[in-house]
Design a protein around this motif. Structure first.
Motif, PDB file in Angstrom:
ATOM      1  N   ASN A 524    -147.973  -1.366  75.790  1.00 22.10           N
ATOM      2  CA  ASN A 524    -146.564  -1.506  75.110  1.00 22.10           C
ATOM      3  C   ASN A 524    -146.904  -0.647  73.853  1.00 22.10           C
ATOM      4  N   ILE A 525    -145.471   0.110  73.230  1.00 27.90           N
ATOM      5  CA  ILE A 525    -145.692   1.032  72.373  1.00 27.90           C
ATOM      6  C   ILE A 525    -144.689   0.499  71.197  1.00 27.90           C
ATOM      7  N   ILE A 526    -145.214   0.637  70.062  1.00 32.60           N
ATOM      8  CA  ILE A 526    -144.233   0.547  68.922  1.00 32.60           C
ATOM      9  C   ILE A 526    -144.210   2.049  68.230  1.00 32.60           C
ATOM     10  N   TRP A 604    -147.744   4.161  68.780  1.00 30.77           N
ATOM     11  CA  TRP A 604    -148.727   3.085  68.786  1.00 30.77           C
ATOM     12  C   TRP A 604    -148.872   2.499  70.058  1.00 30.77           C
ATOM     13  N   THR A 605    -150.045   2.349  70.865  1.00 27.49           N
ATOM     14  CA  THR A 605    -149.940   1.805  71.933  1.00 27.49           C
ATOM     15  C   THR A 605    -150.984   0.710  71.978  1.00 27.49           C
ATOM     16  N   PHE A 617    -156.070 -15.710  84.745  1.00 23.77           N
ATOM     17  CA  PHE A 617    -154.948 -14.956  84.621  1.00 23.77           C
ATOM     18  C   PHE A 617    -154.294 -15.283  83.355  1.00 23.77           C
ATOM     19  N   GLY A 618    -153.263 -14.349  83.007  1.00 24.97           N
ATOM     20  CA  GLY A 618    -152.572 -14.380  81.494  1.00 24.97           C
ATOM     21  C   GLY A 618    -151.376 -13.723  81.627  1.00 24.97           C
ATOM     22  N   ASN A 619    -150.809 -13.826  80.667  1.00 25.15           N
ATOM     23  CA  ASN A 619    -149.659 -12.931  80.336  1.00 25.15           C
ATOM     24  C   ASN A 619    -149.418 -12.429  78.811  1.00 25.15           C
ATOM     25  N   PHE A 620    -149.228 -10.909  78.649  1.00 24.43           N
ATOM     26  CA  PHE A 620    -149.017 -10.454  77.527  1.00 24.43           C
ATOM     27  C   PHE A 620    -147.623 -10.807  77.021  1.00 24.43           C
ATOM     28  N   LEU A 621    -147.247 -11.412  75.901  1.00 23.16           N
ATOM     29  CA  LEU A 621    -146.051 -12.014  75.574  1.00 23.16           C
ATOM     30  C   LEU A 621    -145.414 -11.237  74.613  1.00 23.16           C
ATOM     31  N   GLY A 622    -146.090 -10.661  73.448  1.00 25.90           N
ATOM     32  CA  GLY A 622    -145.523  -9.814  72.510  1.00 25.90           C
ATOM     33  C   GLY A 622    -146.584  -9.556  71.527  1.00 25.90           C
ATOM     34  N   GLU A 713    -147.811   5.740  80.805  1.00 21.88           N
ATOM     35  CA  GLU A 713    -148.150   4.738  81.593  1.00 21.88           C
ATOM     36  C   GLU A 713    -147.315   3.499  81.074  1.00 21.88           C
ATOM     37  N   ALA A 714    -147.289   3.302  79.724  1.00 25.24           N
ATOM     38  CA  ALA A 714    -146.613   2.209  78.983  1.00 25.24           C
ATOM     39  C   ALA A 714    -145.096   2.392  79.516  1.00 25.24           C
ATOM     40  N   THR A 715    -144.601   3.314  79.686  1.00 20.26           N
ATOM     41  CA  THR A 715    -142.989   3.480  79.845  1.00 20.26           C
ATOM     42  C   THR A 715    -142.804   2.861  81.469  1.00 20.26           C
ATOM     43  N   GLU A 716    -143.947   3.206  82.202  1.00 21.53           N
ATOM     44  CA  GLU A 716    -143.825   2.524  83.490  1.00 21.53           C
ATOM     45  C   GLU A 716    -144.152   0.837  83.594  1.00 21.53           C
TER      46      GLU A 716
END
Ligand SMILES: *[C@@H]1O[C@H](CO)[C@@H](O)[C@H](O)[C@H]1NC(C)=O
Ligand SMILES: *[C@@H]1O[C@H](CO)[C@@H](O)[C@H](O)[C@H]1NC(C)=O
Ligand SMILES: *[C@@H]1O[C@H](CO)[C@@H](O)[C@H](O)[C@H]1NC(C)=O
Length: 899
Positions: A524-526, A604-605, A617-622, A713-716
């Protein structure tokens, strides 16, 4: 002409007695709480405490409006440990009364309930922590040969201390390039006079002939036994004395000398017995007008499984020290990086070393190599010398005339750095806490240049996770300090948290949504723009803090890294073999100093990936990011405030945070303090260090990806709609509820006109916030949630309350929901005996097993892990909201099976 010691003590005693008005605690007969009172609230402190049946004992350390209060334990409370705390319950019931507008309550009672509950910002039961015994002492080091350089220095300076020549960290005859290098300063008369350092530790033997003359009694206190002098009493209370000797051992005929041998040392004893957050907070501000530096060689357990950060009160105390200590120049906090490297532990997982307010110091050894125990992380600033490659640190010990020869670990590295900072402050007392950090960054010297852990930062400096910016050289540091131009005040740019695929974390710590983590990583990008810097008055970058919300069945598998617009990568979390905790990273805050002086404009990625293990497994939430640095316009500098709640995703609406009146009620914080030092084996002094391995090898690949690659990649990976603001869902639906539920309010206060006005202000502020947030191209749903529903029962609150907004803080359209989920104190579902803990809880290790091992522990000497575990107590802090979450197969629940 030395005065006889008893006489010295007699002379010292009266001021000591006066210096502390602190009462002894009596946890067996009373329950203690910390209450944060709003001075501008509607009820006085007296009214608040008397309504809750409490008595005020004293102010909490140096924290204004924070009070230690207590009530006598009722006999029946002892058995009723499973029910909620009675005071918490009472406060909850006052709050409920207000929220329901209880039609059956007399309006008089209601008014009192409203006044009292709106005037209490925070309430936290206090419970003592249990001390944990330490293991046998480590092996003796080999004989230190007396060599010529040391002898020469001794004769030039008239040093007669018998073990000076064995203090290789002062003058290293075998490896002259590896020492703290301060003797040249001594020859110029720079010996630390006028500076006071406090050892926040297990006591300080002020009767030692090597320390008595430099002991600063006024700044000393025993928080374990609530006495004025930090007398070492337990058989293993020698750690603080040894660290003190490294800094301030007197130049005389006893043992060796300290790095700043004319400076003063104070002892603040907190590690020798039970202590609660109220006392830890007070200890970190103790004597802070006079004491300049706080030397802290402890932290969460170095077992490669713990992840723990200081609670709200302690964070506030540290910020108070930074803002008001040392006449406003800021207390200097120095923390050891930790001794758990052999267990894959990283100082990234320690909230004290991760703090921008502390200088994190790791260790290098006698040969300048990386000792296997010394923890690496992106928050490491410098290294100082300690045990390894055949030698330990020689320093003062407990006893009239005793030397320690087995001292070491990162515990001993931190005081060596403190000694150098004391020398610097003795010549430049006006330097701020940030000046000292800048000096570290700019003067640290590269060692082992062939070590693959080194990388070059965007500012052109070498940085390594193992060595930070390099070895702290006393001479270079103090010379640079003498010429240093003080930097401008601090500024920061705080980004609103980005939610990834609707990732959320609620007040109970329950996480949902988010992008599934793959071995290739979720990115993800800021984007930071020049405009954002200008708007936030931020000129030059220093620290970056990153907060992440990640759920995972096995936390140790998760890797997190941040890549700057210039392609500089900070590894924030590397793999931890032993960390099987399944509570993930619930808003955990990382810190990196690797981007110091980098131009932050651009993308910033962040990349989060795992090991791809079967069944994990897990999730990236924010995530979110805060850039800290210096101001453009110093006259517009602001002072940072610690938010009461900072872990919700999406975050509570700003207005909700600053205007609610419901008090925050936290659980008792009872993490245990371990004695020195867990996880440091007995061979810490003898094992040869290394300089051939990178600290971390995060997948994928070793090569630093370019910013372009990451951006592409991030946009994908992340659908673009997930980073655009959500549509406005409107506010008026909530108005209806508000009106129907809160009739009492209009009756009691008769404030319809007031209400309209405040609604106007609310809309205006919301519009401003939305505009600002849109520029950050982040997503925030908090915007549209009426503050009341966010703040409702949990009492998300903040300072600067305005009366108008107080009205909103109490209204809620969610009372029914609350009743169902039993979020309020006293409900059976609420397993925290202290009531609703959500602040301190979120940052803690929620896994019961590992929480048991999260004692704050020393870092120097070996400890038997089993003993350590059996002596520490698990605590209600463990049962933070995330662990007391609602059933239903949440992450929190599985934890008990896994461990
Ligand atoms: C140590 O200090 C001396 C001055 O006393 C200085 O010349 C020397 O370069 C320093 N050593 C190192 C390794 O930086
Ligand atoms: C400590 O600081 C206070 C306030 O600045 C000052 O009044 C006092 O004299 C100092 N005490 C010592 C022992 O330096
Ligand atoms: C996120 O929530 C919105 C609104 O509830 C929904 O339309 C969207 O599909 C969700 N996105 C994901 C990735 O779940």
């Amino acid at each position: 002409m030395r005065l006889p010691l008893p006489l010295v003590l007699l002379l010292l005693l009266p001021p000591c007695a006066l210096s502390s008005g602190m009462a002894k605690r009596s946890y067996s007969t009373h329950d203690y709480y910390v209450l944060e009172h709003r001075p501008l609230g509607h009820a006085s402190l007296d009214e608040c405490v008397s309504r809750l049946g409490l008595e005020v004992i004293e102010q909490v350390g140096e924290l204004d409006n924070h009070w230690l209060v207590r009530r006598r334990k009722a006999a029946r409370d002892v058995s009723a440990r499973t029910t909620a705390d009675p005071v918490v319950e009472l406060l909850q019931s006052l709050r409920q009364q207000v929220q329901r507008g209880s039609t059956h309550a007399r309006s008089e009672d209601l008014a009192v309930a409203w006044r009292v509950s709106s005037s209490i910002k925070y309430l936290e039961p206090q419970a003592p922590r249990q001390r944990v015994k330490r293991a046998p002492p480590p092996v003796r080091p080999g004989d230190g040969d007396v060599k010529s350089n040391a002898r020469e220095v001794a004769s030039r300076l008239g040093i007669q201390d018998p073990t000076f020549t064995k203090q290789w960290h002062l003058v290293n005859d075998e490896n002259p390039e590896h020492m703290m290098n301060v003797s040249g300063l001594w020859e110029e008369g720079i010996t630390g006079s006028g500076v006071i350092s406090a050892l926040v530790d297990d006591g300080l033997d002020y009767n030692s002939d090597d320390l008595a003359a430099n002991f600063f009694a006024e700044g000393s206190y025993d928080f374990n036994d609530h006495e004025d002098l930090p007398t070492p009493k337990l058989f293993d209370d020698h750690h603080g004395t040894r660290c003190a000797g490294q800094i301030g051992a007197v130049k005389n005929d006893v043992c060796g000398v300290g790095i700043a041998y004319d400076s003063k040392v104070a002892g603040i004893r907190i590690l020798s017995g039970p202590i609660s957050d109220v006392d830890e907070a007070a200890s970190l501000n103790y004597g802070y007008h006079n004491t300049s530096i706080y030397s802290c060689s402890w932290g969460p357990a170095d077992d490669g499984r713990s992840m723990e950060a200081p609670g709200y009160l302690i964070e506030k105390a540290v910020l108070n020290g930074i803002q008001n200590g040392r006449g406003g120049k800021g207390s200097v906090y120095v923390f050891a990086s930790g001794n758990g490297a052999q267990h894959d532990d990283q100082c990234n997982f320690d909230g004290y070393t991760n703090s921008i307010y502390s200088i994190t110091v790791a260790a290098v050894d006698f040969k300048g190599l990386h000792p296997y125990y010394s923890e690496a992380c992106a928050a490491n600033m410098v290294v100082a010398y300690s045990s390894g490659s055949g030698n330990n640190i020689v320093t003062t010990d407990v006893g009239k005339n005793k030397c320690a020869t087995t001292h070491g670990g990162t515990s001993a590295a931190a005081p060596n750095a403190v000694g150098v900072f004391a020398l610097a402050l003795s010549v430049r007392p006006e330097l701020t806490w940030r000046d000292l950090q800048h000096l570290c960054v700019k003067t640290a010297e590269m060692i082992n240049p062939e070590d693959p852990d080194w990388e070059t930062t965007a500012a052109g400096r070498p940085f390594s996770y193992k060595y930070g910016f390099g070895r702290l050289d006393g001479y270079s540091y103090v010379k640079a300090a003498q010429a240093w131009e003080p930097i401008k005040p601090q500024a920061w740019l705080e980004i609103q948290p980005v939610q990834i695929e609707n990732g959320t974390m609620d007040i109970l710590g329950t996480m949902s949504g988010g992008a599934p983590i793959t071995t290739d990583g979720v990115k993800n990008i800021i984007t930071i723009t020049q405009d954002m810097l200008a708007q936030n008055n931020l000129e030059k970058l220093e620290h970056i803090t990153i907060r992440v919300w990640i759920s995972h069945t096995r936390r140790g598998d998760v890797e997190v890294e941040l890549v700057s617009p210039n392609g500089i990568k900070s590894v924030l979390a590397a793999r931890r073999r032993y960390d099987a905790t399944n509570t993930g990273f619930p808003g955990w805050r990382f810190m990196t100093v690797k981007h110091w002086d980098e131009n932050p404009v651009g993308d910033w990625t962040i990349r989060v990936n795992d090991q791809g293990s079967e069944g994990e497994f897990g999730n990236f939430l924010g995530w979110t990011m805060t850039l800290w640095g210096s101001t453009i316009d110093a006259s517009k500098a602001k002072l940072y405030e610690v938010p009461v709640v900072e872990n919700l995703l999406p975050p509570p609406h700003e207005d909700a945070v600053t205007t609610t009146t419901t008090p925050v009620v936290a659980t008792a914080t009872t993490k245990s303090y371990a004695k020195p030092t867990s996880h440091l084996p007995t061979d810490h002094g003898s094992v040869e260090g290394e300089a051939t391995k990178p600290a971390f090898t995060n997948k994928p690949g070793g090569a630093t990806p370019t910013a372009q690659d990451d951006a592409a990649e991030a946009t994908e990976t992340i659908p673009s709609e997930s980073i655009t603001p959500t549509p406005d869902e409107g506010w008026f639906p909530d108005m209806d509820n508000l009106v129907s539920n809160q009739k009492w309010f209009f009756g009691a206060v008769g404030a319809v006109a007031v209400f309209g006005l405040s609604a106007g202000i609310f809309f205006w502020r919301r519009a401003v916030n939305r505009r600002r947030r849109a520029q950050y191209s982040t997503l925030s749903m908090g915007d549209d949630v009426p503050m009341s529903s966010v703040a409702r029962d949990r009492g998300v609150s903040g300072q600067g309350t305005k009366e108008l907004y107080d009205a909103f803080g109490e209204v809620s359209d969610d009372d029914d929901v609350d009743e169902e989920t039993g979020l309020t104190g006293g409900r059976p579902q609420d397993r925290s005996p202290g009531g609703l803990g959500f602040h301190s809880g979120f940052l803690d290790d929620d896994d019961p097993q590992s929480a048991r091992a999260t004692q704050t522990s020393y870092r120097d000497e070996p400890e038997d892990n089993d003993r350590l575990r059996s002596h520490s107590t698990s605590s209600s802090r463990v049962e933070s909201p995330s662990s007391s979450g609602t059933g239903d197969g949440s992450w929190e629940h599985a934890s008990q099976q896994l461990r």
